[in-house]
Write a protein that holds these residues in place. Structure first.
Motif, short mmCIF file in Angstrom:
data_model
loop_
_atom_site.label_atom_id
_atom_site.label_comp_id
_atom_site.label_asym_id
_atom_site.label_seq_id
_atom_site.Cartn_x
_atom_site.Cartn_y
_atom_site.Cartn_z
N ALA A 67 0.84 -1.20 0.00
CA ALA A 67 0.00 0.00 0.00
C ALA A 67 0.88 1.25 0.00
O ALA A 67 0.61 2.21 -0.72
CB ALA A 67 -0.93 0.00 1.20
N LYS A 68 1.91 1.23 0.80
CA LYS A 68 2.84 2.37 0.86
C LYS A 68 3.55 2.53 -0.49
O LYS A 68 3.64 3.65 -1.01
CB LYS A 68 3.87 2.13 1.98
CG LYS A 68 4.95 3.18 2.06
CD LYS A 68 5.94 2.83 3.17
CE LYS A 68 7.09 3.78 3.22
NZ LYS A 68 8.02 3.46 4.32
N THR A 71 1.16 3.91 -3.05
CA THR A 71 0.89 5.33 -2.82
C THR A 71 2.05 6.17 -3.32
O THR A 71 1.85 7.17 -4.01
CB THR A 71 0.64 5.59 -1.32
OG1 THR A 71 -0.47 4.80 -0.89
CG2 THR A 71 0.37 7.06 -1.05
N LYS A 72 3.27 5.78 -2.97
CA LYS A 72 4.45 6.53 -3.43
C LYS A 72 4.55 6.51 -4.95
O LYS A 72 4.89 7.52 -5.56
CB LYS A 72 5.71 5.97 -2.79
CG LYS A 72 5.86 6.36 -1.33
CD LYS A 72 7.17 5.93 -0.73
CE LYS A 72 8.39 6.40 -1.44
NZ LYS A 72 8.58 7.83 -1.56
N ASN A 107 5.32 12.85 -0.67
CA ASN A 107 6.04 11.61 -0.95
C ASN A 107 7.12 11.35 0.09
O ASN A 107 7.34 10.21 0.51
CB ASN A 107 6.62 11.63 -2.36
CG ASN A 107 6.29 10.39 -3.14
OD1 ASN A 107 5.54 9.54 -2.68
ND2 ASN A 107 6.84 10.30 -4.32
N VAL A 110 5.30 10.25 3.31
CA VAL A 110 4.86 8.85 3.23
C VAL A 110 6.05 7.92 3.45
O VAL A 110 5.95 6.94 4.20
CB VAL A 110 4.20 8.56 1.85
CG1 VAL A 110 4.01 7.08 1.63
CG2 VAL A 110 2.86 9.28 1.75
N TRP A 114 5.10 6.48 7.22
CA TRP A 114 4.24 5.32 7.03
C TRP A 114 5.07 4.05 7.22
O TRP A 114 5.98 3.77 6.46
CB TRP A 114 3.62 5.34 5.64
CG TRP A 114 2.57 4.31 5.39
CD1 TRP A 114 2.32 3.18 6.08
CD2 TRP A 114 1.63 4.32 4.30
NE1 TRP A 114 1.28 2.47 5.52
CE2 TRP A 114 0.84 3.16 4.43
CE3 TRP A 114 1.38 5.19 3.26
CZ2 TRP A 114 -0.16 2.85 3.53
CZ3 TRP A 114 0.38 4.89 2.36
CH2 TRP A 114 -0.40 3.73 2.51
#
Length: 115
Positions: A67-68, A71-72, A107, A110, A114
């Protein structure tokens, strides 16, 4: 493989420095534009990030937070596309400049916060 991972992380940081540096030098200027440092930094981040994930999942067999990573990747793709589309324009709007700057900061946030 560990040396390859470290080299890719180093290149990834250089891309970040280029991207943010290209944006920061224009912060106080009356007009803003997409300088080559922004485009090259975004592309460097995109390519080195994808290669880094490949090395981590492949030979190093590390467990990643998908997920991380997703997202990035999405944020980096948006930055790259916006920079690429607007790279030849003589000036960009303050809104686009702000969006690029905030997306780049997002970014980094995150990546750091995260887990």
């Amino acid at each position: 493989m560990e040396i390859l991972r470290l080299v890719l992380v180093f290149i990834h940081f250089l891309g970040l420095a280029s991207l943010l540096g290209g944006l920061l030098v224009q912060m106080r200027g009356p007009e803003r534009r997409i300088v080559p440092a922004v485009v090259h930094g975004a592309l460097t981040q995109l390519v080195s990030g994808v290669l880094l994930v490949g090395v981590l999942e492949g030979p190093l067999d590390e467990s990643l937070n998908h997920a991380k990573i997703g997202t990035k990747l999405a944020v980096t793709l948006v930055i790259t596309v916006l920079a690429w589309i607007n790279r030849k324009k003589p000036t960009i709007s303050t809104g686009l400049y702000g969006a690029l700057f905030l997306l780049a900061i997002l970014n980094v946030a995150v990546a750091v916060f995260w887990r």
